[in-house]
Structures are given as C-alpha cells and as structure tokens.
Design an enzyme around this catalytic site. Structure first.
Site, short mmCIF file in Angstrom:
data_model
loop_
_atom_site.label_atom_id
_atom_site.label_comp_id
_atom_site.label_asym_id
_atom_site.label_seq_id
_atom_site.Cartn_x
_atom_site.Cartn_y
_atom_site.Cartn_z
N HIS A 151 3.21 -20.88 -95.13
CA HIS A 151 2.85 -20.88 -96.55
C HIS A 151 3.94 -20.11 -97.31
CE1 HIS A 151 0.49 -19.63 -100.10
NE2 HIS A 151 -0.36 -20.59 -99.81
N ASP A 198 -0.20 -14.01 -90.28
CA ASP A 198 -0.86 -14.44 -91.52
C ASP A 198 -2.16 -15.12 -91.10
OD1 ASP A 198 -1.84 -15.96 -93.59
OD2 ASP A 198 0.10 -16.82 -94.16
N LYS A 251 -11.23 -16.52 -98.66
CA LYS A 251 -11.23 -17.64 -97.71
C LYS A 251 -12.26 -17.43 -96.60
CE LYS A 251 -6.40 -18.66 -98.65
NZ LYS A 251 -6.22 -19.93 -99.36
N CYS A 288 1.57 -25.40 -100.96
CA CYS A 288 2.40 -24.17 -100.92
C CYS A 288 3.18 -24.09 -99.61
CB CYS A 288 1.56 -22.92 -101.10
SG CYS A 288 0.80 -22.81 -102.71
N GLN A 315 -5.93 -18.50 -92.84
CA GLN A 315 -6.72 -19.69 -92.47
C GLN A 315 -7.41 -19.52 -91.13
OE1 GLN A 315 -7.30 -22.18 -94.46
NE2 GLN A 315 -5.82 -21.70 -96.05
N1 PMP Z 1 -1.17 -17.91 -96.08
C1 PMP Z 1 -1.87 -19.03 -95.84
C2 PMP Z 1 -1.74 -19.71 -94.51
C3 PMP Z 1 -2.70 -19.53 -96.84
O1 PMP Z 1 -3.41 -20.63 -96.60
C4 PMP Z 1 -2.80 -18.86 -98.07
C5 PMP Z 1 -3.67 -19.40 -99.19
N2 PMP Z 1 -3.63 -20.78 -99.36
C6 PMP Z 1 -2.06 -17.70 -98.24
C7 PMP Z 1 -1.26 -17.26 -97.23
C8 PMP Z 1 -2.12 -16.93 -99.53
O2 PMP Z 1 -3.39 -16.41 -99.71
P1 PMP Z 1 -3.79 -15.72 -101.12
O3 PMP Z 1 -3.43 -16.70 -102.18
O4 PMP Z 1 -5.27 -15.50 -100.99
O5 PMP Z 1 -3.03 -14.45 -101.20
#
Ligand code: PMP
Length: 422
Positions: A138, A215, A241, A379, A218
């Site tokens: 991401h 990270d 999440k 993203c 997910q």
């Molecule tokens: N890493 C991953 C794998 C994600 O899916 C996301 C959110 N889509 C993020 C980081 C960022 O999370 P946040 O926007 O809640 O900071």
C-alpha cells in the site's frame, strides 16, 4: 441408478466450505438500512469495516459517562478516563499477544504508525542503508520510506511478486544484503488478498541483520496475530479496519527498540520535565503520544477487540474463507471474469476484472444494486504497474457478510455484462 446431477442441485464441491449465516449480522445496525432502495451488500471492508452496536455504544458511553482528559488529572473522572484508555492499550496488547501493554503506542492508524517508525527509528539511517519493501505494498508502506530516503540518503528497494500475486521468495532473498536495515511488508495485501509468509520473511530478514515492520492493516480483523510468535519488531494496524472507530490505531514496538527511540512530536504528555535549558522525555509509549489523544476512540477500539475476540478470530477466519471460496468459484463461472491475485494463501479480498467493462463502471452499476465494492488502484499503484492494469474491482469480506451478499455481487456483475453487451 442415481439421476445425473444438474447444475441446480449440484452439491458444493467437497473442498468448498459452506457459508454459514452468522448470528452476529444483527449486531451491525447499518446493515439494516437500505441503500438505493436495495438491501445493502457491503463488500468494501478492505477500505473500512462497519461497527457493531457494542462499539457505537462504547463511543457514546465514553462521552456520556466517562469524558475527561487523561494522565494529568487528580479528579475521579480523569482517573476513570485514564483507566479506560490504559485498559484499551492492554486489549490491543492482548489482541497482538504483545508481551506488555507498554509495547503498544496509540496512533491515528496504520499510516501514522509507519510514519512514526520512519521519523523516529529512521533517524538511525544513513547514506547507502537500505529499506526493503515488496511490489504489493500500500502507498502508506512506500511513501514514508521514500520521504525518509530523501532525508537520509538511504535507498528504497522492492522485492518482486509472481504473476499469481505471491511474493517471489528468491527475489526477496536476493534483495536482502548487508546494507538492509529494515524490511517493511504487508501481512496481507489489500489489493490482492495475498497472505505473506511473514514469519519466514522475518526470520530471513533477521538473519541478514535487518529489523522488520509488518503492516497489519488487512490482517488483524481476519485471523489471529501473535507478534511474539512472528518475531517482528514493529506491527501496525488501524482500528477502523477491525470494527473500531476511525482516527485510532496502534503500533507494537519490540520493547528493546522502543526504549531507545527518540520522540517524534513534541508537546504535553510526552515529557518528563521541561525547562528552557531543555526537556526530558516520558518513558514507554507516552513518549510518542504528544497532546490529548483519541481517548474515546481508543476506548471504543478496546470494545471492538473484545467484540471480535468474543466471536473468536479462528471462527471469523473460517467464515471468511468460506465466503472467499464461494465468491471466487461463482465469479469464475461467469464468462469474461478474470481474478487478479490467485495466491495459494489468501484472505478477505477478491480482486477481479470483467472483460469489456472498466472497474469504475462496474462499481457504479453494482452500486445501483446496493452492492458496495471498490474500484481502482487501491492505493497500490506500483502493484498495478507491475500487473499492467490501471486497477481492479475489489470485493472484500468481513465477519458479517453472507451468501446473500455474494448472490447480489454475482447478479450485479451479470447485469453489468448485459448492459454493456459483453
Ligand atoms: N496498509 C494497508 C495494507 C491498507 O490496506 C491500508 C488501508 N487501506 C493502509 C495501510 C492504511 O491504513 P489507514 O488509512 O487506516 O492509515
């Protein structure tokens, strides 16, 4: 002799788990609201999850019964709010099996957690040091490292993925070297659903002398996470999440590393003493929590964790893998549907393309049917570049999804195909 089975009565293949109707759907009030005069099929859980009544109530209860600022107050309410906030920290530690709640820093979410590591631990990097990520990250696990590299002269490298969307382990090994200081990897890819073999990657990284940030955005809502068993140095996730509120998340840091980290934001609560000659810093996670934190959000995140653990992460994992298996099979039965991400170990996410229909058009048509999916690059633009596509349509699952949601998804895709004449 038995009559031949027709498609209509064909039993599920033996290896296809049966999707149960979970009792806990009723815990989520928003699922009962119609959207576009249809039953809502919410399949955008990778972006954010819906909230159970217990979490909504915890937020309201905090403001109705417990609201005060924390840590500094001598009065009862302040001590009560502090207790709730610290209880939430213990719940996060419990969720991750962190050795101690002092290993948990509250942040706004995964993005802030990764930026915190980049701006604190990252200060130890110099020119030529390397940070290794993967092609499936991401943006929030890429851009903070690019900013850090621009400041320090460090180099950002990336390990390749296979066409199926699995990490190429040989390339990963080849990218590790004596200059690798940090490996930053997604536990689960938000765009593909690939579950990375993080325990193995952490071992390889440690053998090469690098630290590892995982990270977990997910991952935490979908299966049990144990930072001690994994052996990671940093683990980041977002509350929203995992059925908690937005604006709150957590970063686990291995205690021996946390002790030596410099602060990143200055202000109240993160200090030990302040004078014009200089300041000294608070011990433990408070050093990284300058200013009034999201107290209500942390408390409600604690409630979300209790909720999820009450159902049981292994139970949730089984339910979601049944959903994923059935949705995969049924979408693949449709002509012109191509899956993007066919890793052997996946969770929660189904990315796909439909011949002749742009993912955004598909998302718009599904929306008219009350089906909420996501369309685009998720993203993860470097991943899309690697795959040679601008984006995908993505259905992502949570504990409250049911076969009715899959029915609506499949019917919506069929409708889009009819409309487009493909
Ligand atoms: N890493 C991953 C794998 C994600 O899916 C996301 C959110 N889509 C993020 C980081 C960022 O999370 P946040 O926007 O809640 O900071």
């Amino acid at each position: 002799m038995n009559a031949p089975l027709t498609a209509a009565v064909r039993p599920a293949p033996l290896d296809l788990p049966v999707v149960a109707e979970p009792a806990w759907v009723a815990d989520f009030p928003i699922l009962a609201r119609p959207v576009r005069n249809r039953r809502l099929a919410y399949l955008d859980n990778g972006a954010t999850t819906q909230k159970p009544q217990a979490v909504i109530q915890a937020l309201a209860d905090f403001y109705e019964q417990s609201n005060a600022n924390i840590h500094r107050g001598v009065h009862w309410l302040s001590q009560h709010a502090t207790d709730l906030y610290e209880q939430a920290r213990s719940r996060v530690a419990g969720l991750l099996n962190a050795p101690d709640s002092d290993d948990v820093i509250f942040v706004r979410g995964t993005t802030e957690a990764i930026n915190l590591v980049a701006q604190t631990w990252g200060q130890t990097l110099g020119p030529g040091d390397e940070i290794l990520v993967t092609e499936m990250e991401h943006h929030s696990n890429i851009v903070p490292w690019q900013l850090l590299c621009a400041r320090t002269g460090a180099i950002l490298r990336h390990a390749r993925i296979t066409d199926a969307g699995e990490l190429d382990l040989d390339d990963f090994r080849a990218c590790l070297g004596p200059r690798t200081r940090l490996v930053a990897i997604a536990h689960v890819s938000n765009a593909l659903g690939t579950v990375n073999p993080v325990a193995e990657l952490i071992q390889l990284a440690h053998e090469a002398g690098a630290l590892v940030l995982v990270d977990g955005a997910q991952a935490v809502a979908h299966d049990t996470v144990d930072v001690q068993a994994l052996g990671c140095d940093f683990y980041a996730f977002s509350g929203h999440k995992i059925y908690g509120p937005t604006g709150i998340g957590a970063l686990y840091v291995r205690a021996s590393i946390l002790q030596g980290l410099p602060p990143w934001q200055g202000g109240g609560d993160m200090i030990h003493t302040v004078s014009f000659a200089g300041s000294t810093w608070a011990e433990g996670p408070q050093r990284f929590e300058a200013g009034t934190p999201n107290i209500a959000g942390a408390t409600a995140l604690g409630a979300a964790i209790e909720y999820v653990r009450g159902i049981g992460l292994p139970v949730i994992a089984r339910h979601e893998s049944a959903l994923l298996a059935e949705a995969t099979e049924r979408l693949c039965e449709l002509p012109g549907v191509r899956l993007v991400g066919t890793a052997r170990h996946k969770t929660g996410v189904l990315s796909f393309l439909v011949d002749g229909i742009h993912p955004h058009d598909l998302g718009t048509i599904l929306d008219t049917e009350g089906v909420a999916i996501r369309a685009g690059h998720h993203c993860a633009m470097p991943l899309m570049t690697r795959l040679g596509i601008p984006g995908t349509a993505r259905a992502s699952f949570a504990l409250y999804n049911t076969r009715a949601d899959i029915d609506a998804l499949v019917a919506g895709v069929r409708k889009a195909q009819k409309l487009f004449g493909v």
